[in-house]
Design an enzyme around this catalytic site. Structure first.
Site, mmCIF file in Angstrom:
data_model
loop_
_atom_site.group_PDB
_atom_site.id
_atom_site.type_symbol
_atom_site.label_atom_id
_atom_site.label_comp_id
_atom_site.label_asym_id
_atom_site.label_seq_id
_atom_site.Cartn_x
_atom_site.Cartn_y
_atom_site.Cartn_z
ATOM 1 N N GLY A 1 0.834 -1.207 0.000
ATOM 2 C CA GLY A 1 0.000 0.000 0.000
ATOM 3 C C GLY A 1 0.866 1.254 0.000
ATOM 4 O O GLY A 1 2.039 1.220 -0.383
ATOM 5 N N ASN A 2 0.282 2.359 0.468
ATOM 6 C CA ASN A 2 0.988 3.647 0.458
ATOM 7 C C ASN A 2 2.294 3.600 1.244
ATOM 8 O O ASN A 2 3.319 4.103 0.802
ATOM 9 C CB ASN A 2 0.115 4.716 1.116
ATOM 10 C CG ASN A 2 -1.061 5.087 0.241
ATOM 11 O OD1 ASN A 2 -1.000 4.913 -0.971
ATOM 12 N ND2 ASN A 2 -2.124 5.576 0.842
ATOM 13 N N CYS B 1 2.551 7.599 14.379
ATOM 14 C CA CYS B 1 3.135 8.791 13.754
ATOM 15 C C CYS B 1 3.271 9.905 14.794
ATOM 16 O O CYS B 1 4.298 10.563 14.898
ATOM 17 C CB CYS B 1 2.286 9.244 12.575
ATOM 18 S SG CYS B 1 0.584 9.656 12.996
ATOM 19 N N ALA C 1 -5.251 10.404 6.850
ATOM 20 C CA ALA C 1 -5.669 9.402 7.841
ATOM 21 C C ALA C 1 -6.438 8.311 7.116
ATOM 22 O O ALA C 1 -7.529 8.546 6.603
ATOM 23 C CB ALA C 1 -6.537 10.037 8.915
ATOM 24 N N ARG D 1 -8.833 5.505 11.194
ATOM 25 C CA ARG D 1 -10.133 6.073 11.543
ATOM 26 C C ARG D 1 -10.999 5.103 12.330
ATOM 27 O O ARG D 1 -11.648 5.480 13.298
ATOM 28 C CB ARG D 1 -10.861 6.489 10.267
ATOM 29 C CG ARG D 1 -10.226 7.680 9.616
ATOM 30 C CD ARG D 1 -10.767 7.917 8.220
ATOM 31 N NE ARG D 1 -10.242 9.151 7.688
ATOM 32 C CZ ARG D 1 -10.781 10.346 7.923
ATOM 33 N NH1 ARG D 1 -11.868 10.455 8.644
ATOM 34 N NH2 ARG D 1 -10.216 11.427 7.443
ATOM 35 N N ALA D 2 -10.985 3.847 11.898
ATOM 36 C CA ALA D 2 -11.853 2.877 12.556
ATOM 37 C C ALA D 2 -11.320 2.501 13.943
ATOM 38 O O ALA D 2 -12.054 1.988 14.766
ATOM 39 C CB ALA D 2 -12.000 1.637 11.692
#
Lengths: 341, 294
Positions: free
Chosen positions: B12-13, B127, B159, B164-165
């Site tokens: 991923g990112n 972070c 985010a 978030r979850a």
């Protein structure tokens, strides 16, 4: 004897009002106010730090009294009223919510910035599991277009919120903006709709009435406007107005007036009024809780508090970013020094 | 110079940003990207750049490629990491955990890296932790910190759905890191998401309350300045926004983190500081390994 309530009031002076007195509530004050509100048949009383559970901090201001003790006190004197708590995910945690439920809080109001509803499912779910009534609280509702607000409200509904509120945290919404927001939500949602106003532009009452006209049934008020900024819709006045409109809140007007006069008024160092700073907050769309922080920063850096608030509005600062106030104030002070040099 | 072979789990990112950062390393040689999504942008870019890619998960990779890497970066999820940690432990490999799983000790490069150079699994906290714990430590090493509180404000766009979850994971893990690594007797963390456009850079505010009567202003200011430079050595976009404010026993530090803009945009300083810290830690692991061979 109690016929069903047309409008259900939540009294927020013991939570939102905490901002106005620098989070200095005492056990005696909360006990006395809660007892009187319960006797006046107010159905919900919100008690927490102004920034919700876990809000006592360097960032927002430390509480004089542990909020759990205040919640316990309110619960202990509430025979019919239910005690509500506010929780901002990112500030308060599920652990805080469990503790509040353990000591008798019956309603959880989970608050996010208007575009960030997806940080709330964990907390809404937990509140449900704990058997609490749940409210999704979309703060700074003026900052998002109607479609976005509706999308976010539907998210909260999907997580299990029993009610979703349009929260005008900055006291910036105009009546027609409240109308289009509540109307759109009423069309798209099946759960209760609520409205929480601030009086920075002297529109809290007008906005509340428009919200009710469009179908909001859950309404927040603060007695003597004891809330952040210029305060909220004044509860005892609202009760009177709604009675004149033939809408039943179930709340005893005379008892509310007595409580306002004899118990709440003495808590306030000075009456809540719309002064230049709260007015500017409504005008520039700034989170009402910033009021005292901005006034302190203005003094510290010897600048005009309005300049700080206007700049915060321009930068689209959201609720919780109290640390930006010092940041912006120091920048303005630096700039002014250069200009004056 | 000899290099140590490393692999990234997660395409991923974060994994993709790590890939670009590793290309600048003088001690680490990226060999492979391991993921589960053959169509991801990360996998495509890895192929273009000549790295081996594996899209059937870590199990599959380990079956046939045990010598392709000594150090692994795990940029997947907390749940997946628990499985990966077991597999890598069995193979005797070192792993840097960028998820919130927190199986291994917490590490912040400028604070406690030296203590964990041989650890089989280390965790990079959050972070917000990577941005603020260095400053808590900077104050604590000169004046004992009773209480430290940090506020991390990040752009909504940076985010991800995982954060978030599980937003409580951020506040709780960061608070623990402030205490365990930063050295504060009590820690608290707050996270705020700001949706403004264009996206804001990551901002962090650190409030440290030092022991009554222990404040030494000059030493605190000097220590903070030194720490800023230390963090800048691996996160160039890390800087103080303004001079620290000292009032009584309270120090307030204002930080801004601009990302390097490798794969993630510059406003994602919050993600950049995690990948930059991970590379820094892996480089120290590698140096230790290389010296051990001499």
């Amino acid at each position: 004897m109690t016929k069903s309530r047309d409008i259900t009031i939540t009294e927020v002076a013991l939570r939102d009002g905490s901002h106005a007195i620098g989070h200095q509530y005492t056990l005696e004050q909360v006990t006395a106010v809660s007892k009187a509100l319960d006797e006046a048949n107010v159905p919900y009383i919100e008690v927490s730090h102004g920034d919700g559970l876990g809000g006592s901090s360097q960032q927002f201001g430390t509480s004089l009294t542990d909020e759990m003790k205040l919640i316990e006190a309110a619960v202990s004197v509430s025979k019919q009223a239910k005690v509500a708590v506010l929780l901002l995910p990112g500030v308060g945690t599920m652990k805080d919510l469990r503790q509040a439920a353990d000591i008798g809080a019956k309603m959880a109001r989970v608050a996010t910035h208007v575009t960030e509803a997806d940080v709330s499912p964990q907390h809404i779910n937990l509140a449900k599991e704990l058997g609490m009534e749940t409210v999704g609280f979309l703060m700074m509702s003026h900052m998002a277009p109607v479609a976005k607000l509706v999308e976010q409200a539907k998210l909260m509904e999907s997580y299990g919120a029993d009610t979703v509120y349009v929260v005008d945290s900055a006291g910036a919404l105009l009546p027609y903006e409240v109308r289009e927001r509540i109307r759109a939500m009423r069309q798209e949602l099946t759960v209760n709709i609520g409205f929480h106003g601030h009086n920075n532009l002297s529109l809290a009452m007008a906005n509340t009435l428009v919200a009710i006209e469009e179908g909001a049934t859950r309404i927040d008020g603060s007695i003597r406007c004891l809330g952040a900024g210029a305060g909220n819709t004044q509860t005892e006045v609202l009760i009177a107005v709604l009675e004149r409109m033939g809408l039943n809140t179930g709340v005893d007007l005379y008892k509310m007036m007595d409580l306002a006069e004899n118990i709440v008024a003495p808590i306030l160092k000075k009456p809540q009024e719309i002064a230049k700073d709260s007015l500017v907050m409504g005008y520039a769309g700034v989170y009402s809780s910033f009021l005292l922080h901005a006034q302190r920063a203005a003094k510290q850096f010897d600048i005009d508090s309005r300049d700080i608030l206007i700049e915060l509005g321009k930068r689209k600062v959201v609720g919780g970013q109290e640390d930006m106030i010092i940041d912006v104030a120091s920048e303005i002070a630096k700039r002014q020094k250069i200009v004056n040099a | 110079m000899e290099k140590v072979k490393v692999a990234i789990i997660g395409t991923g990112n974060i994994g993709t940003d790590l890939m670009l950062k590793l290309e600048r390393s003088e001690t680490l040689q990226l060999t492979a990207l391991i993921g589960i999504d053959p169509d991801s942008d990360g996998v495509k870019r890895a192929k273009e750049r000549g790295y081996k890619t594996f899209t059937d998960g870590l199990e599959d990779f380990l079956k046939m490629n045990e010598s392709l890497a000594e150090i692994f970066f795990d940029a997947t999820s907390a749940k997946a990491h628990v499985r990966h940690a077991k597999l890598l432990k069995a193979e005797g490999k070192q792993v840097l955990d960028l998820t919130p799983a927190a199986r291994g000790p917490f590490v912040v490069p400028t604070v406690n890296l030296g203590e964990h150079l041989d650890a089989e699994n280390i965790n990079l906290i959050t972070c917000g932790g990577q941005a603020t714990i260095p400053m808590v430590h900077a104050v604590n090493r000169v004046c004992s910190v009773d209480y430290a509180e940090i506020v991390a404000t990040i752009s909504s766009k940076s985010a991800g759905p995982g954060t978030r979850a599980n937003i409580d994971e951020f506040t709780q893990t960061t608070s623990l890191g402030i205490e365990k690594v930063g050295g504060a007797k009590k820690g608290k963390a707050i996270i705020i998401l700001n949706p403004a456009e264009p996206p804001i850079l990551m901002r962090d505010t650190v409030y440290a309350l030092v022991e009554e009567g222990a404040m030494d202003e000059d030493k605190v200011r000097e220590s903070i300045k030194e720490m800023e430079a230390s963090v800048q050595s691996y996160v160039p976009g890390y800087h103080l926004r303004t001079e620290p404010i000292i009032e009584g026993n309270r120090v307030t530090v204002f930080i801004e983190v601009e990302g390097a803009g490798d794969y993630l945009p510059k406003y994602s300083g919050n993600l950049d500081i995690m990948t930059a810290a991970a590379v820094k830690v892996a480089e120290e692991f590698a140096k230790k390994k290389l010296n051990g061979h001499q």
